[in-house]
Design an enzyme around this catalytic site. Structure first.
Site, PDB file in Angstrom:
ATOM      1  N   PHE A   1       9.038 -56.196   8.060  1.00 25.82           N
ATOM      2  CA  PHE A   1       9.690 -57.475   8.298  1.00 25.82           C
ATOM      3  C   PHE A   1       9.775 -58.310   7.029  1.00 25.82           C
ATOM      4  O   PHE A   1      10.502 -59.265   6.950  1.00 25.82           O
ATOM      5  CB  PHE A   1       8.956 -58.269   9.393  1.00 25.82           C
ATOM      6  CG  PHE A   1       8.716 -57.462  10.636  1.00 25.82           C
ATOM      7  CD1 PHE A   1       9.723 -56.667  11.168  1.00 25.82           C
ATOM      8  CD2 PHE A   1       7.490 -57.458  11.250  1.00 25.82           C
ATOM      9  CE1 PHE A   1       9.495 -55.915  12.310  1.00 25.82           C
ATOM     10  CE2 PHE A   1       7.250 -56.723  12.396  1.00 25.82           C
ATOM     11  CZ  PHE A   1       8.256 -55.952  12.919  1.00 25.82           C
TER      12      PHE A   1
ATOM     13  N   SER B   1      13.259 -67.607  13.650  1.00 23.85           N
ATOM     14  CA  SER B   1      12.110 -66.708  13.678  1.00 23.85           C
ATOM     15  C   SER B   1      12.535 -65.294  14.059  1.00 23.85           C
ATOM     16  O   SER B   1      12.090 -64.308  13.447  1.00 23.85           O
ATOM     17  CB  SER B   1      11.062 -67.217  14.672  1.00 23.85           C
ATOM     18  OG  SER B   1       9.995 -66.300  14.806  1.00 23.85           O
TER      19      SER B   1
ATOM     20  N   TRP C   1      14.502 -63.808  11.188  1.00 24.42           N
ATOM     21  CA  TRP C   1      13.589 -63.519  10.076  1.00 24.42           C
ATOM     22  C   TRP C   1      12.887 -62.177  10.259  1.00 24.42           C
ATOM     23  O   TRP C   1      12.658 -61.448   9.296  1.00 24.42           O
ATOM     24  CB  TRP C   1      12.549 -64.639   9.973  1.00 24.42           C
ATOM     25  CG  TRP C   1      11.530 -64.451   8.891  1.00 24.42           C
ATOM     26  CD1 TRP C   1      11.629 -64.835   7.586  1.00 24.42           C
ATOM     27  CD2 TRP C   1      10.233 -63.841   9.011  1.00 24.42           C
ATOM     28  NE1 TRP C   1      10.496 -64.503   6.892  1.00 24.42           N
ATOM     29  CE2 TRP C   1       9.619 -63.894   7.745  1.00 24.42           C
ATOM     30  CE3 TRP C   1       9.537 -63.265  10.078  1.00 24.42           C
ATOM     31  CZ2 TRP C   1       8.342 -63.390   7.522  1.00 24.42           C
ATOM     32  CZ3 TRP C   1       8.269 -62.751   9.845  1.00 24.42           C
ATOM     33  CH2 TRP C   1       7.696 -62.822   8.575  1.00 24.42           C
ATOM     34  N   HIS C   2      12.571 -61.828  11.515  1.00 22.00           N
ATOM     35  CA  HIS C   2      11.807 -60.609  11.758  1.00 22.00           C
ATOM     36  C   HIS C   2      12.616 -59.342  11.524  1.00 22.00           C
ATOM     37  O   HIS C   2      12.028 -58.293  11.252  1.00 22.00           O
ATOM     38  CB  HIS C   2      11.251 -60.613  13.185  1.00 22.00           C
ATOM     39  CG  HIS C   2       9.956 -61.362  13.316  1.00 22.00           C
ATOM     40  ND1 HIS C   2       9.903 -62.713  13.565  1.00 22.00           N
ATOM     41  CD2 HIS C   2       8.662 -60.953  13.206  1.00 22.00           C
ATOM     42  CE1 HIS C   2       8.639 -63.101  13.628  1.00 22.00           C
ATOM     43  NE2 HIS C   2       7.863 -62.057  13.403  1.00 22.00           N
ATOM     44  N   GLY C   3      13.927 -59.398  11.632  1.00 25.33           N
ATOM     45  CA  GLY C   3      14.659 -58.160  11.380  1.00 25.33           C
ATOM     46  C   GLY C   3      16.136 -58.259  11.704  1.00 25.33           C
ATOM     47  O   GLY C   3      16.584 -59.160  12.425  1.00 25.33           O
TER      48      GLY C   3
END
Length: 502
Positions: free
Chosen positions: A502, A322, A325-327
């Site tokens: 994102f 997670s 995935w966000h950055g």
């Protein structure tokens, strides 16, 4: 294209609705879907036509792999997952990976400075879920047109929710949804307008303080001019509310747009600041991402079926994914790790917490004690979220630590530039009439405090827009058109939704 822009509201959206329902009324279902597909691709490629080559090639490759799944099941599954993960890696993480390789090994590999395509994390995850479901034999005999529209449907394309094929494609086929429904249209406009107000009138107001605060944190991390204790608290709370109302606003607008087309988009946001644990927060925040991570990573890893230690490891892996995935920044990775650790702590202490609450409920003033325990749990949870949102927003882990260290340097000054966005027009006259201090800084600090309190009350006391019953009475319609007009008039500059990054 942005939802909060003149071209979207005054041109793109009306044209999309007219073409879609006009073709359906003429009995031309494929033309209706084709028009919506073309409009969605225009929406996606509006700022950069180069993006269209990426999403179109991604759609074609994934569809062909799903069709070949009946013959080469496992090779197509592996190829599909590798293709989609590779696509995200190249566009989102390649430079980050090379930077870290150069830093660790002292190499001099060149960075490519790749432009990140909008929404690539969303539409690739959506297609990974489709490939996996195809492998399981859970997808239908979808046409290429249906599949392409499922992936590119503009309300959920750029910032979610992450929709499953089983939730959207059957709706494209439902003839009951092919005629304009004025009740759904009204509900959709109401949802869209409220979401737009959340974004423009609330999130963007807090965003001004956030932008100024982090610009100062970047320029002057230490010494004279650095952020003070109250400034850090203001910036931290401002970002907590900015990202809440920004993402909540987008989710409302996406759902409202879906309703206008008679399409139900899954709930993605359920008053997450009401949560009294980190586990509760993730059941309410970005719900479709949590669902994806649970169904396609946590459960395949074994979930909670292989003992406690494996459960904690699987939980940490999910939240690490997670964060990644966000950055492409160590701040996001560390943010994910911290959430994973707190999730594990929640699993460890859940039995004790439940026992304490049950025992407290048996006492003479049981409800009071249970309420106190839940309040303390909420305060701890909200405090953790605030500190971790500060990490999420920071440019680097070092900047985050530097800001936290400034909390131990006694300085209570607050610069007017930080809180200028909270100025309430003519509020000084109100304070003067009440015989209260009316200096400019007092006016700004009071406006800031009132804005924070109002935002918190909205988060905790108001129903979210998914739960509301939308009536088409005169009061509701007038209120909707007033806030819509206020937002349109206020649209002097277009601010990007945070989750577009994102």
């Amino acid at each position: 294209m942005q939802f909060n822009s003149y071209i979207f509201i005054l041109c793109f959206l009306p044209l999309s609705l007219i073409l879609y329902f006009l073709f359906h009324d003429m009995g031309k279902k494929k033309m209706a879907m084709t028009s919506l597909l073309l409009m969605s691709l225009w929406f996606y490629g509006y700022f950069n036509p180069y993006y269209l080559a990426i999403i179109c090639s991604s759609i074609v490759v994934n569809y062909l792999l799903s069709r070949a799944m009946s013959i080469y099941r496992r090779p197509c599954l592996i190829a599909g997952v590798l293709f989609n993960v590779g696509l995200i890696f190249y566009f989102k993480y390649y430079d980050f990976f090379i930077e870290n390789v150069n830093s660790v090994f002292g190499t001099g590999f060149n960075l490519r400075h790749i432009v990140l395509p909008l929404g690539i994390s969303f539409f690739t995850f959506q297609q990974i879920s489709f490939i996996v479901d195809s492998y399981k034999g859970e997808t239908g005999d979808y046409s290429f047109l249906e599949y392409a529209l499922f992936v590119s449907y503009f309300p959920q394309l750029v910032a979610g929710p992450i929709v499953l094929h089983s939730e959207l494609i059957p709706q494209f086929r439902d003839e009951k949804k092919h005629r304009i429904n004025f009740e759904n249209l009204c509900r959709g406009i109401m949802l869209f307008s409220r979401g737009l107000a959340k974004k423009m009138l609330i999130a963007d107001t807090f965003g001004k303080a956030v932008d100024f605060g982090f610009s100062q944190a970047a320029l002057i991390p230490v010494g004279e001019g650095a952020l003070t204790i109250p400034e850090i608290i203001i910036v931290m709370l401002s970002y907590t509310f900015q990202i809440y109302f920004d993402f909540s606003g987008y989710s409302d607008m996406a759902t409202g747009l879906g309703a206008m087309f008679n399409l139900d988009i899954p709930m993605n946001f359920n008053s997450p600041y009401k949560a009294i644990s980190i586990a509760g927060f993730w059941k309410r925040w970005h719900m479709t991402l949590t669902r994806f991570l649970t169904n396609y990573i946590y459960i395949p890893l074994g979930g909670n079926r292989k003992g406690k230690l494996r459960t904690y490891i699987n939980t940490l892996v999910v939240f690490l994914v997670s964060g990644i995935w966000h950055g492409a920044n160590w701040t996001f990775i560390l943010w994910g790790v911290f959430h994973g650790l707190f999730q594990c702590i929640n699993k460890l202490t859940h039995g004790i917490y439940k026992s304490v609450c049950d025992n407290a409920a048996k006492l003479p003033a049981g409800k009071v004690f249970a309420g106190i325990i839940k309040t303390v749990s909420w305060i701890i949870t909200f405090g953790i979220l605030n500190v971790l949102w500060l990490l999420f927003r920071a440019d680097s882990v070092e900047q985050w630590l530097q800001i936290l260290r400034r909390l131990f340097v006694l300085n209570l000054d607050v610069r007017s530039e930080l809180i200028e966005g909270f100025r309430i027009p003519r509020f000084r006259y109100v304070l003067s009439a009440l015989h209260l201090p009316d200096a400019d800084n007092v006016v700004l600090l009071t406006g800031c405090a009132l804005s924070m309190i109002a935002a918190l009350l909205i988060c905790l006391c108001c129903k979210n827009n998914y739960e509301r019953k939308y009536k088409t009475d005169a009061v509701s319609l007038v209120f909707t058109w007033v806030i819509l007009m206020v937002c349109i008039v206020s649209m002097s500059s277009i601010s990007t939704f945070l989750y577009f990054n994102f």
